[in-house]
Design an enzyme around this catalytic site. Structure first.
Site, PDB file in Angstrom:
ATOM      1  N   GLY A 257      29.707  32.055  46.178  1.00 50.55           N
ATOM      2  CA  GLY A 257      29.067  32.572  44.964  1.00 50.55           C
ATOM      3  C   GLY A 257      27.548  32.628  45.102  1.00 50.55           C
TER       4      GLY A 257
ATOM      5  N   CYS B  79      41.239  26.241  40.555  1.00 49.19           N
ATOM      6  CA  CYS B  79      39.871  25.857  40.205  1.00 49.19           C
ATOM      7  C   CYS B  79      39.892  24.993  38.954  1.00 49.19           C
ATOM      8  CB  CYS B  79      38.979  27.080  40.044  1.00 49.19           C
ATOM      9  SG  CYS B  79      39.546  28.192  38.784  1.00 49.19           S
TER      10      CYS B  79
ATOM     11  N   GLY C 125      35.798  32.199  43.809  1.00 51.64           N
ATOM     12  CA  GLY C 125      35.938  31.499  45.085  1.00 51.64           C
ATOM     13  C   GLY C 125      35.027  30.294  45.111  1.00 51.64           C
ATOM     14  N   SER C 126      34.568  29.946  46.313  1.00 53.27           N
ATOM     15  CA  SER C 126      33.777  28.726  46.448  1.00 53.27           C
ATOM     16  C   SER C 126      32.363  28.934  45.902  1.00 53.27           C
ATOM     17  CB  SER C 126      33.689  28.330  47.920  1.00 53.27           C
ATOM     18  OG  SER C 126      32.934  29.298  48.617  1.00 53.27           O
TER      19      SER C 126
ATOM     20  N   GLU D  64      33.305  32.994  38.924  1.00 55.51           N
ATOM     21  CA  GLU D  64      34.191  31.861  38.634  1.00 55.51           C
ATOM     22  C   GLU D  64      34.244  31.069  39.922  1.00 55.51           C
ATOM     23  OE1 GLU D  64      34.944  31.247  35.825  1.00 55.51           O
ATOM     24  OE2 GLU D  64      34.863  33.178  34.814  1.00 55.51           O
TER      25      GLU D  64
HETATM   26  C1  UN1 Z   1      41.860  29.630  39.209  1.00 52.42           C
HETATM   27  O1  UN1 Z   1      42.281  28.544  39.549  1.00 52.42           O
HETATM   28  O2  UN1 Z   1      41.170  30.317  39.991  1.00 52.42           O
HETATM   29  O3  UN1 Z   1      43.908  27.927  33.892  1.00 52.42           O
HETATM   30  C2  UN1 Z   1      42.180  30.233  37.889  1.00 52.42           C
HETATM   31  C3  UN1 Z   1      44.557  28.105  34.915  1.00 52.42           C
HETATM   32  C4  UN1 Z   1      44.897  29.519  35.302  1.00 52.42           C
HETATM   33  C5  UN1 Z   1      43.782  30.181  36.035  1.00 52.42           C
HETATM   34  C6  UN1 Z   1      43.141  29.405  37.091  1.00 52.42           C
HETATM   35  N1  UN1 Z   1      45.205  30.269  34.125  1.00 52.42           N
HETATM   36  O4  UN1 Z   1      44.915  27.186  35.604  1.00 52.42           O
END
Ligand code: UN1
Length: 499
Positions: free
Chosen positions: A238, A289, A233-234, A255
């Site tokens: 985190g 992300c 998340g953000s 992440e």
């Molecule tokens: C995410 O955006 O939280 O590489 C994960 C990617 C995907 C996973 C993204 N396999 O864009």
């Protein structure tokens, strides 16, 4: 259109268990209400952790390849329900259908990976300095793993964690995003189906689902029976989780934010670059992300690349994500659209020239926008922020050093890429002095990471690694065992201790 109730019942998910008046589930496609759920109290979260802990105590004694069999059966459930679950992902999060299906495919892939892994939880045998001794490391199950996931990958991210955790002998308590609980309910039902097929050695509480907001998250994070918290998340979230976990010295796997860049060098294949830029900047409406947010284009190719990009951007099909042909679906909610407009205003104030970015009316509800391409005079303040929307800032550069410095200048360090056919540039980008991100790609955009690699980033992105490679080690504890098979007691470091 099949209703959500039909989709859930096709997956044998008993939504009745979860209904209540606390949490409204809204589809970002049209703002329509999908269901209303009850949330768990902190006490209920504790009960679920207790059940997961009891399950762990049994599960850890089941041989790892047998544990892998449960993950294999779960992967089978996902294969047979891919279309339905993918569609539910689209309805709940607004990502286009192909991406909904792709997300379920990632779940299937990580299950396959974890099945193989269940026969490869290797430890090293280490040369002992003592005669007649053998030293080795042994990997044991860790305990209850808490998984806190975000709306944008509502089911894949849980699977990256859960498939490994189950193979590693752990139990899992999952708190999905409040914006995407329905897909989690479906996945829990599919997992329970796999458990039923597996047999009695899968303990009942192995996978727990917690529905709720911050207080549920806090109850999970503070529970001393949870040795690992994996949160996506953000960066703000985190940091709050990190502080709480640090207080009790629990392990974390993060992440978090991404502010990913691409460098287009003079020798780049511009057709390939264009396709990669568009896919990674506007895919999932810029709500990954790994989305591309910053583009550094060499002066020599800017005049050829940018007009082409502007043309593609102006004609991108924005619309209902269930319709074939749509490439850009809605943003998750009104706040996301407002955040996008504010970022564009700030970019203008910092000297940016904005192309596109305006809200688009699709049907009767939902928050849609045309992806924005923003030519910036330099990497200004707004470019240091991750705005979860389809905004791509473009800055020109003259030397590779400059471009790498701009890539590395932001706080986030998740993903990055370079388009070049010059092998020296590619190698410099991937070298110790190159990109400082967890993912550094050549001739492929920053998004779309495969599950085989260890997925994750550096700096404000949290430093975690999920899915492939040796990421499994985070879900286990390592014991070092030394065995003396001699009849003497030779001590280490040459010490004598005569009694
Ligand atoms: C995410 O955006 O939280 O590489 C994960 C990617 C995907 C996973 C993204 N396999 O864009």
């Amino acid at each position: 259109m099949q209703s959500v109730a039909q989709l859930l019942s096709a997956m044998q998910a008993d939504i009745g268990r979860y209904l209540g008046n606390d949490l409204a589930c809204i589809s970002p496609i049209d703002g329509e209400s999908l269901a209303s759920l009850r949330v768990d109290s902190p006490e209920q979260v504790q009960e679920k952790v207790g059940a997961a802990h009891a399950a762990f105590l049994q599960w850890r004694m089941v041989p790892a390849p047998r544990r892998g069999e449960l993950v294999r059966l779960f992967g089978d459930e996902l294969r047979s329900n891919k279309e339905i679950l993918g569609k539910l992902v689209t309805i709940e999060t607004g990502k286009i259908l192909q991406e909904g299906l792709g997300e379920v495919q990632e779940m299937i892939d990580i299950c396959d990976f974890a099945v193989g892994l269940s026969r490869q939880l290797y430890g090293l045998t280490i040369a002992s300095e003592r005669p007649g001794h053998r030293m080795m490391e042994t990997w044991h199950p860790l305990g209850v793993v808490a998984v806190i996931s975000a709306f944008n990958f509502p089911v894949a991210v849980w699977s990256w964690n859960a498939a490994l955790a189950f193979a590693c002998g752990d139990s899992v308590v999952w708190k999905p995003s409040e914006k995407a609980p329905l897909t989690a309910i479906a996945v829990q039902a599919l997992f329970e189906k796999a458990m039923a097929r597996f047999g009695a050695d899968a303990p009942a509480g192995l996978s727990q689902l917690v529905i709720g907001g911050q207080d549920c998250g806090a109850a999970l994070v503070d529970d001393t029976r949870v040795p690992l918290v994996s949160a996506t998340g953000s960066t703000r979230m985190g940091k709050a989780v990190a502080e709480r976990c640090a207080r009790r010295l629990a392990r974390t796997l993060f992440e978090l934010g991404g502010n990913n860049a691409m460098i287009v060098a003079p020798s780049a294949d511009l057709e390939l670059s264009t396709r990669a830029i568009v896919f990674s900047a506007v895919g999932t409406a810029g709500q990954r992300c790994t989305s591309l947010r910053r583009l550094f284009v060499h002066d020599d190719v800017a005049e050829r690349l940018l007009p082409r990009l502007k043309t593609v951007y102006a004609s991108l099909p924005v619309g209902n994500p269930l319709d074939e042909g749509t490439l850009v679906g809605p943003l998750i909610d009104e706040a996301a659209l407002q955040g996008m407009q504010l970022a564009l205003e700030r970019a203008r104030a910092e000297g940016g020239k904005v192309h596109g970015g305006e809200p688009v009316q699709v049907g009767k509800g939902g928050y849609y926008a045309r992806p924005a391409l923003v030519e910036m005079p330099s990497q200004t303040g707004i470019m240091h922020h991750e705005t979860f929307a389809p905004i791509l800032y473009v800055v020109r550069y003259q030397t590779l050093e400059q471009a790498i410095a701009m890539n590395n200048a932001v706080a986030q360090g998740l993903s990055s890429s370079i388009f070049t056919t010059d092998v020296r540039e590619a190698e410099r980008f991937m070298s110790a002095g190159g990109s400082d991100c967890g993912i550094a790609n050549v001739n492929i955009g920053p998004s779309g990471a495969e599950i085989g690699g260890a997925f994750g980033g550096e700096k404000d992105s949290g430093g975690g690694r999920e899915s492939g490679s040796d990421a499994w080690k985070a879900y286990m504890r390592r014991a070092t065992n030394t065995v003396n098979y001699s009849d003497a007691l030779p001590l280490a470091q040459g010490i004598r201790f005569d009694i």
